[in-house]
Design a protein around this motif. Structure first.
Motif, PDB file in Angstrom:
ATOM      1  N   SER A 171       0.774  -1.310   0.226  1.00 55.82           N
ATOM      2  CA  SER A 171      -0.077  -0.030  -0.033  1.00 55.82           C
ATOM      3  C   SER A 171       0.910   0.795   0.096  1.00 55.82           C
ATOM      4  N   CYS A 172       0.561   2.390  -1.156  1.00 60.78           N
ATOM      5  CA  CYS A 172       1.372   3.630  -0.620  1.00 60.78           C
ATOM      6  C   CYS A 172       0.280   4.901  -0.294  1.00 60.78           C
ATOM      7  N   ALA A 173       0.061   4.692   1.010  1.00 59.91           N
ATOM      8  CA  ALA A 173      -1.350   5.202   1.045  1.00 59.91           C
ATOM      9  C   ALA A 173      -1.008   6.467   1.387  1.00 59.91           C
ATOM     10  N   GLU A 174       0.391   7.198   0.848  1.00 57.01           N
ATOM     11  CA  GLU A 174       0.887   8.752   1.205  1.00 57.01           C
ATOM     12  C   GLU A 174       0.301   8.707  -0.307  1.00 57.01           C
ATOM     13  N   ALA A 175       0.094   8.155  -1.234  1.00 61.07           N
ATOM     14  CA  ALA A 175       0.247   9.152  -2.370  1.00 61.07           C
ATOM     15  C   ALA A 175      -1.506   9.161  -2.754  1.00 61.07           C
ATOM     16  N   LEU A 176      -2.340   8.154  -1.734  1.00 62.66           N
ATOM     17  CA  LEU A 176      -3.940   8.069  -2.257  1.00 62.66           C
ATOM     18  C   LEU A 176      -4.714   9.408  -1.769  1.00 62.66           C
ATOM     19  N   PRO A 177      -3.998  10.620  -1.037  1.00 61.32           N
ATOM     20  CA  PRO A 177      -4.880  11.285  -1.027  1.00 61.32           C
ATOM     21  C   PRO A 177      -4.738  12.406  -2.770  1.00 61.32           C
ATOM     22  N   ILE A 178      -3.641  12.396  -3.355  1.00 64.82           N
ATOM     23  CA  ILE A 178      -3.198  12.748  -5.213  1.00 64.82           C
ATOM     24  C   ILE A 178      -4.236  11.897  -5.453  1.00 64.82           C
ATOM     25  N   VAL A 179      -3.970  10.734  -5.640  1.00 69.24           N
ATOM     26  CA  VAL A 179      -4.813  10.230  -6.583  1.00 69.24           C
ATOM     27  C   VAL A 179      -6.347  10.597  -6.873  1.00 69.24           C
ATOM     28  N   THR A 188     -11.436   2.688  -9.624  1.00 67.64           N
ATOM     29  CA  THR A 188     -10.804   1.328  -8.941  1.00 67.64           C
ATOM     30  C   THR A 188      -9.629   1.909  -8.618  1.00 67.64           C
ATOM     31  N   VAL A 189      -8.910   2.912  -9.520  1.00 59.48           N
ATOM     32  CA  VAL A 189      -7.250   2.974  -8.538  1.00 59.48           C
ATOM     33  C   VAL A 189      -7.246   4.223  -7.456  1.00 59.48           C
ATOM     34  N   CYS A 190      -8.567   4.274  -6.876  1.00 60.74           N
ATOM     35  CA  CYS A 190      -8.648   4.639  -5.182  1.00 60.74           C
ATOM     36  C   CYS A 190      -8.811   4.303  -4.004  1.00 60.74           C
ATOM     37  N   SER A 191      -6.847   3.202  -4.333  1.00 57.22           N
ATOM     38  CA  SER A 191      -7.009   2.133  -3.334  1.00 57.22           C
ATOM     39  C   SER A 191      -6.209   2.008  -2.930  1.00 57.22           C
ATOM     40  N   GLY A 192      -4.714   2.264  -2.035  1.00 64.56           N
ATOM     41  CA  GLY A 192      -3.874   2.778  -1.862  1.00 64.56           C
ATOM     42  C   GLY A 192      -3.081   1.183  -2.548  1.00 64.56           C
ATOM     43  N   SER A 193      -3.281   0.434  -2.217  1.00 66.25           N
ATOM     44  CA  SER A 193      -2.874  -0.941  -3.052  1.00 66.25           C
ATOM     45  C   SER A 193      -2.662  -0.761  -5.007  1.00 66.25           C
ATOM     46  N   SER A 194      -3.586  -0.017  -5.448  1.00 62.75           N
ATOM     47  CA  SER A 194      -3.496   0.112  -7.004  1.00 62.75           C
ATOM     48  C   SER A 194      -2.333   0.558  -8.053  1.00 62.75           C
ATOM     49  N   ASN A 237      -3.819  -5.828 -16.806  1.00 59.00           N
ATOM     50  CA  ASN A 237      -2.844  -5.987 -15.670  1.00 59.00           C
ATOM     51  C   ASN A 237      -3.019  -4.117 -15.551  1.00 59.00           C
ATOM     52  N   ALA A 238      -3.191  -3.568 -16.781  1.00 58.45           N
ATOM     53  CA  ALA A 238      -3.583  -2.505 -16.747  1.00 58.45           C
ATOM     54  C   ALA A 238      -4.273  -1.310 -16.207  1.00 58.45           C
ATOM     55  N   LEU A 239      -5.635  -2.660 -15.500  1.00 56.59           N
ATOM     56  CA  LEU A 239      -6.995  -1.937 -15.058  1.00 56.59           C
ATOM     57  C   LEU A 239      -6.617  -0.795 -13.952  1.00 56.59           C
ATOM     58  N   LYS A 240      -5.372  -1.365 -12.613  1.00 53.16           N
ATOM     59  CA  LYS A 240      -5.565  -0.747 -11.906  1.00 53.16           C
ATOM     60  C   LYS A 240      -4.435   0.660 -11.871  1.00 53.16           C
ATOM     61  N   VAL A 241      -4.290   0.957 -13.150  1.00 53.76           N
ATOM     62  CA  VAL A 241      -3.477   2.376 -13.369  1.00 53.76           C
ATOM     63  C   VAL A 241      -3.859   2.896 -13.636  1.00 53.76           C
ATOM     64  N   GLY A 242      -5.474   2.786 -14.379  1.00 48.34           N
ATOM     65  CA  GLY A 242      -6.469   3.542 -14.719  1.00 48.34           C
ATOM     66  C   GLY A 242      -6.682   3.838 -15.889  1.00 48.34           C
ATOM     67  N   TYR A 243      -6.381   2.390 -16.255  1.00 52.11           N
ATOM     68  CA  TYR A 243      -6.702   2.438 -17.772  1.00 52.11           C
ATOM     69  C   TYR A 243      -8.253   1.744 -18.237  1.00 52.11           C
ATOM     70  N   ASP A 244      -9.157   2.306 -19.192  1.00 58.02           N
ATOM     71  CA  ASP A 244     -10.525   1.996 -19.345  1.00 58.02           C
ATOM     72  C   ASP A 244     -10.587   0.926 -20.320  1.00 58.02           C
TER      73      ASP A 244
END
Length: 494
Positions: A171-179, A188-194, A237-244
């Motif tokens: 989890s990269c919780a520090e990046a979650l507010p930015i995302v 889907t990307v709004c998770s610390g482990s995305s 694989n690219a779903l959790k980086v934001g690909y639609d």
């Protein structure tokens, strides 16, 4: 290969997937491995004797015997890189397994942490070495699946890793507010482990001079080692980086970010990328025209292996972790609960992945204990014990809580009762997951198939049937490597 013009993606995306329509002979279900040692299994048959083939268990790397093939017969290789090790499955056009085997990851250490890059690379080429020598020239294509959201950021010119890999459950919780500030609510990307949180965390940690880089997922990186074309991924694989995957492009809110230059080109799973690198094909004896195809995630590969085709059918993968996938006519995504949808032809694979699963069991019991204690469990009786089995702090699904603590106490005096309580608690988490999917609007579930190591435990299947209130079966093919081999077959048919 840079992201560049998105029109390139349209040119490379394959036509509607044929995976659900490939001919598969269910008579030839492969055996599965419980042992930790490196093992390979080969089916022996000839063009004259059409009886059920014999299987011989052998240590991998010692195989050098003649396995007869029809003239011009082509085989398809799939490799599954899971959380603790990797497997391969080699199948023919009818879906019959001709050879299979597995390796555990060697744990190389670097600065008091595991060097996963070296470990995965060693395992990949070890598996290629394990393929029976006399079958290698018949391999027409290869595909690989990897753990979802395992992320590697590499130099876009050399392929050298620019940081340690971000593992699937990191989890990269520090990046979650930015995302969350740039993505739609509950995306889907709004998770610390995305994957996107991992990319943002890496980008934020760099100094002012950002290196020329490209993001790869675990399967992408392993496939790159074989084909040599940097920057290619698949839409699973690219779903959790934001690909639609619905519109087959990255959304504008993501392309507007400064780190969009790091995003890989995305094409359909099971699409030919190119031929195997010449030095590798010559060294291992694979044909020059052996095609390397885009891969997928491990849980989707397990779903493909189960050959599920009707909405309402689901596959639970019980490996080191628990992942559920339900075939639905409706797409459902909600990051609040770790729920997301992968595209599969004109339908959607709706589900999520929990951090509970077999890894917890392996921390507490040996394989022999699991086998012996399971025989003493009466699956018709509900366990009064209420646990939330986790290896470490943090859960992804059906509760997305990076601070969730494992709950494995109180421990009863009886080891049988303790195991019963853990198995039933994992089943309750599974049931909660499927109930959540229904509440969010997915097609109602009516049947569950089981893949992964947990599918071998018949008592656990009976417990899960009672807890889920649904028929639960062991999938005919329960290994993700088989699903990856189907992707390879699809790529060779293009």
């Amino acid at each position: 290969m840079a992201l560049g013009s998105l029109s390139v993606i349209e040119k490379m995306v394959a036509s509607t997937s044929l995976l659900l329509h490939l001919p598969i002979s269910q008579k030839h279900a492969g055996d599965h491995y419980g042992a930790r040692k490196l093992v390979s299994r080969i089916s022996l048959s000839s063009s004259v004797d059409k009886a059920e083939p014999r299987t011989i268990r052998l240590r991998a790397g010692t195989v050098n015997m003649e396995v007869k093939l029809e003239r011009g017969e082509r085989l398809y290789l799939g490799m599954d890189f899971g959380t603790s090790g990797a497997r391969y499955a080699l199948i023919d056009k009818e879906g019959k397994i001709r050879a299979e085997g597995k390796r555990e990851y060697p744990l190389y250490m670097s600065e008091e942490t595991i060097d996963w890059i070296k470990s995965w690379r060693t395992t990949l080429f070890g598996l290629l070495e394990d393929i029976p020598v006399n079958l290698r020239q018949a391999v027409a294509s290869i595909s690989i699946d990897g753990t979802s959201a395992t992320t590697i950021i590499v130099d876009s010119k050399t392929g050298e890793a620019l940081c340690k890999p971000f593992l699937y459950n990191q989890s990269c919780a520090e990046a979650l507010p930015i995302v969350k500030a740039i993505a739609p609510a509950n995306h889907t990307v709004c998770s610390g482990s995305s994957t996107l949180c991992k990319l943002v965390a890496w980008w934020s940690s760099c100094d002012t001079s950002k290196p020329s880089a490209v993001l790869l997922h675990q399967a992408d990186w392993l496939l790159w080692l074989l084909h040599g074309k940097l920057g290619v991924s698949d839409y699973n694989n690219a779903l959790k980086v934001g690909y639609d995957p619905e519109v087959e492009s990255y959304p504008m809110w993501l392309l507007a970010q400064p780190y969009s230059s790091v995003l890989p080109l995305v094409i359909a799973p099971g699409t030919s990328i190119g031929s195997m690198k010449e030095n590798i094909s010559m060294h291992y004896g694979f044909p020059k025209d052996c095609v390397i195809c885009t891969g997928t995630t491990d849980s989707i590969a397990a779903f493909l292996a189960a050959r599920v085709t009707q909405p309402g059918k689901a596959v639970t993968s019980l490996g080191s972790t628990l992942a559920i996938k339900l075939l639905s006519t409706r797409r459902v995504d909600d990051a609040r609960f770790g729920v997301y949808s992968h595209r599969l032809d004109d339908k959607w694979l709706v589900g999520g992945a929990s951090n509970t699963g077999g890894a917890v069991l392996r921390q507490i019991f040996t394989d022999d204990q699991l086998e012996n204690l399971s025989t003493q469990i009466n699956p018709a009786n509900a366990s009064p014990l209420d646990y939330y089995p986790l290896v470490n702090i943090g859960e992804r699904f059906p509760i997305a809580d990076p601070n969730m603590e494992p709950r494995l106490h109180p421990r009863p005096e009886s080891d049988t009762d303790y195991l019963h309580g853990i198995l039933e608690s994992i089943a309750r988490i599974e049931a909660k997951g499927y109930n959540l999917l229904k509440e969010l609007g997915a097609t109602p579930i009516d049947e569950v198939f089981t893949a992964g190591g947990g599918s071998k435990n018949e008592k656990w299947i009976k417990i899960r049937e009672r807890v889920l209130g649904l028929p639960v079966h062991k999938a005919v093919q329960a290994e993700a490597a088989y699903g990856a081999a189907l992707l390879a077959m699809k790529g060779a048919a293009e």
